[in-house]
Scaffold this motif. Structure first.
Motif, mmCIF file in Angstrom:
data_model
loop_
_atom_site.group_PDB
_atom_site.id
_atom_site.type_symbol
_atom_site.label_atom_id
_atom_site.label_comp_id
_atom_site.label_asym_id
_atom_site.label_seq_id
_atom_site.Cartn_x
_atom_site.Cartn_y
_atom_site.Cartn_z
ATOM 1 N N VAL A 108 0.819 -1.207 0.000
ATOM 2 C CA VAL A 108 0.000 0.000 0.000
ATOM 3 C C VAL A 108 0.852 1.255 0.000
ATOM 4 C CG1 VAL A 108 -1.805 1.266 1.247
ATOM 5 C CG2 VAL A 108 -1.831 -1.231 1.222
ATOM 6 N N HIS A 127 0.148 -4.211 -5.706
ATOM 7 C CA HIS A 127 -0.935 -4.536 -4.775
ATOM 8 C C HIS A 127 -0.312 -5.148 -3.531
ATOM 9 C CE1 HIS A 127 -5.044 -4.899 -3.630
ATOM 10 N NE2 HIS A 127 -5.533 -4.909 -4.855
ATOM 11 N N ARG A 151 -4.666 2.979 -9.012
ATOM 12 C CA ARG A 151 -4.243 1.819 -8.234
ATOM 13 C C ARG A 151 -4.236 2.126 -6.743
ATOM 14 N NH1 ARG A 151 -5.605 -2.309 -10.089
ATOM 15 N NH2 ARG A 151 -4.282 -3.367 -8.565
ATOM 16 N N SER A 152 -3.945 3.365 -6.355
ATOM 17 C CA SER A 152 -3.945 3.690 -4.928
ATOM 18 C C SER A 152 -5.350 3.547 -4.348
ATOM 19 C CB SER A 152 -3.433 5.118 -4.707
ATOM 20 O OG SER A 152 -4.230 6.053 -5.417
ATOM 21 N N LYS A 178 -6.161 -0.234 -3.908
ATOM 22 C CA LYS A 178 -5.514 -0.878 -2.763
ATOM 23 C C LYS A 178 -6.180 -0.476 -1.445
ATOM 24 C CE LYS A 178 -1.382 0.344 -4.342
ATOM 25 N NZ LYS A 178 0.091 0.498 -4.460
ATOM 26 N N SER A 213 -9.603 -2.137 -1.349
ATOM 27 C CA SER A 213 -9.402 -3.575 -1.179
ATOM 28 C C SER A 213 -9.095 -3.933 0.270
ATOM 29 C CB SER A 213 -8.270 -4.064 -2.083
ATOM 30 O OG SER A 213 -8.600 -3.918 -3.449
#
Length: 330
Positions: free
Chosen positions: A31, A190, A279-280, A283, A286
Motif C-alpha cells: 500500500v 498490490h 491503483r492507490s 488498494k 481492497s
C-alpha cells in the motif's frame, strides 16, 4: 520488450526463449513505501485480524453448541463466519509478514495458491449472501411454512452450491491467469495476488481476458446483488404489513444486519472491479472489503441480536437475563 513481439494462440504465448526470463517469484509493492505508514498499517491489520478471529470463531462455536441456534439462519451465518475466517487468514497473514520483511516477495506457486483461495472464498461469499437473503425472504414472507421451505437438505444444498460455484469459477480464472506470459515482470502493484494486478503484468494483449474478467465480475457481484434487492423488496412490503410494533422492530433489526453486511461487502467489491480508478484507490478499498468487512460482520450480526447474546452467556455458564423464546430447529 514490446507486446507486438509476441503471438497469442489459444491463451498461450509463443516467444523467443532467449529474450524471455522466467518468473519464479513476485514482489508485492504493498500500500505504501513509507516505513512509518507500514508500521501503522501492521498494527491496524493485526488488530483487525485478531478481532476477526475472535468474532467469527465465537459465532461458529456458539451456533454449534446452542440447540436453539440450530436454524437455517444461523447455519448460513456460521458458513459466512467460516468464509470470513479463511478469507482474512489467507490475506492478512501474508500481509503481516511482508510488512515486516525488507524484501516483500512471494513465490510464483504461492501467489497462484493465494489467488485461487482468495477468489474461491470471495465468490462463495457473494453467493452465500444471496442465499441468506432468500432465507430472510422465506422467514418474513412465509413464516408458517419457513421450516418446510428451508429444510435441512435444501440448506445443505444451497451452502454446497455457494462453495462449489466459488471453487469452480476460481479454478477457471486461476488457470487462465497461470497461462499469461510475464516476460520477467514480477512487481505486483498490490498487497496481495489479485487477478487484475497480475493481468497488468502480462506482455501480451490482454483485452480478451479483461473483458472476460469484467463479465465474471458482473456474474458474481451484480447478479447476487440484484437477487438480494428483489428479496428485500418483498421483505419490505411484508414488514409493513406486520401489525405488532415489536414484531416489526425484531424483523427490521435482523434484516438490517444482513443489508449492512451486503452493502459493505458488495459496495466496495463493485467499486474495485466494475469501474476504472487509480491503483492507490484500489488498494485502499481492497483493504476494506478484504480485512475490515470480515471483522465487522460478527459485530453487525450480533450487536443487537438477543438470541446470540443469550446463547453466548449460556455457553459461558452465565445465566442470561434475556428471556428466551422457543427454539426453532431444522
Amino acid at each position: 520488450m514490446e507486446k507486438s513481439e509476441f503471438k497469442v494462440t489459444y491463451g498461450k504465448a509463443a516467444w523467443d526463449e532467449g529474450n524471455q526470463s522466467a518468473v519464479d517469484e513476485f514482489i508485492l509493492l504493498g500500500v505504501s513505501d513509507q516505513p512509518w505508514l507500514e508500521l501503522l498499517l501492521f498494527v491496524f491489520i493485526l488488530i483487525c485480524y485478531i478481532l476477526t478471529l475472535l468474532g467469527n470463531v465465537t459465532i461458529i462455536v456458539v451456533s454449534r453448541l446452542d440447540p436453539c441456534l440450530h436454524t437455517p439462519m444461523y447455519f448460513f451465518l456460521s458458513n459466512l463466519s467460516f468464509l470470513d475466517l479463511c478469507y482474512s487468514s489467507c490475506l492478512s497473514l501474508l500481509l503481516l509478514v511482508t510488512l515486516l520483511s525488507a524484501r516483500k516477495s512471494i513465490s510464483w506457486a504461492g501467489c497462484m495458491v493465494q489467488l485461487f483461495i482468495a477468489l474461491a472464498l470471495g465468490i462463495s461469499e457473494c453467493m452465500l449472501l444471496a442465499v441468506m437473503a432468500y432465507d430472510r425472504y422465506a422467514a418474513v414472507c412465509h413464516p408458517l411454512r419457513y421450516m418446510t421451505i428451508m429444510s435441512h437438505p435444501l440448506c445443505l444444498l444451497m451452502a454446497m452450491g455457494s462453495w462449489l460455484s466459488g471453487l469452480a469459477i476460481s479454478l477457471a480464472q486461476t488457470m487462465m491467469t497461470m497461462q499469461l506470459p510475464l516476460c520477467g515482470q514480477n512487481h505486483i502493484d498490490h498487497f496481495f495476488c489479485d487477478q487484475p494486478a497480475l493481468i497488468k503484468l502480462a506482455c501480451v494483449d490482454t483485452s480478451f481476458m479483461e473483458t472476460e474478467l469484467f463479465l465474471i465480475s458482473v456474474l458474481v457481484l451484480v447478479v447476487p446483488v440484484s437477487l438480494i434487492l428483489v428479496s428485500y423488496s418483498y421483505i419490505g412490503v411484508a414488514v409493513l404489513r406486520i401489525r405488532s410494533a415489536e414484531g416489526r422492530r425484531k424483523t427490521f433489526n435482523t434484516c438490517a444486519s444482513h443489508l449492512a453486511v451486503v452493502s459493505l461487502f458488495f459496495g466496495t467489491a463493485i467499486y474495485v472491479y466494475l469501474q476504472p480508478q487509480s491503483r492507490s484507490e484500489v488498494k485502499i478499498i481492497s483493504l476494506f472489503y478484504t480485512l475490515v468487512t470480515p471483522m465487522l460482520n460478527p459485530l453487525i450480526y450480533t450487536l443487537r441480536n438477543k438470541e446470540v447474546h443469550r446463547a453466548l452467556w449460556k455457553v459461558l455458564g452465565i445465566n442470561p437475563t434475556t428471556k428466551a423464546g422457543p427454539c426453532g430447529r431444522f
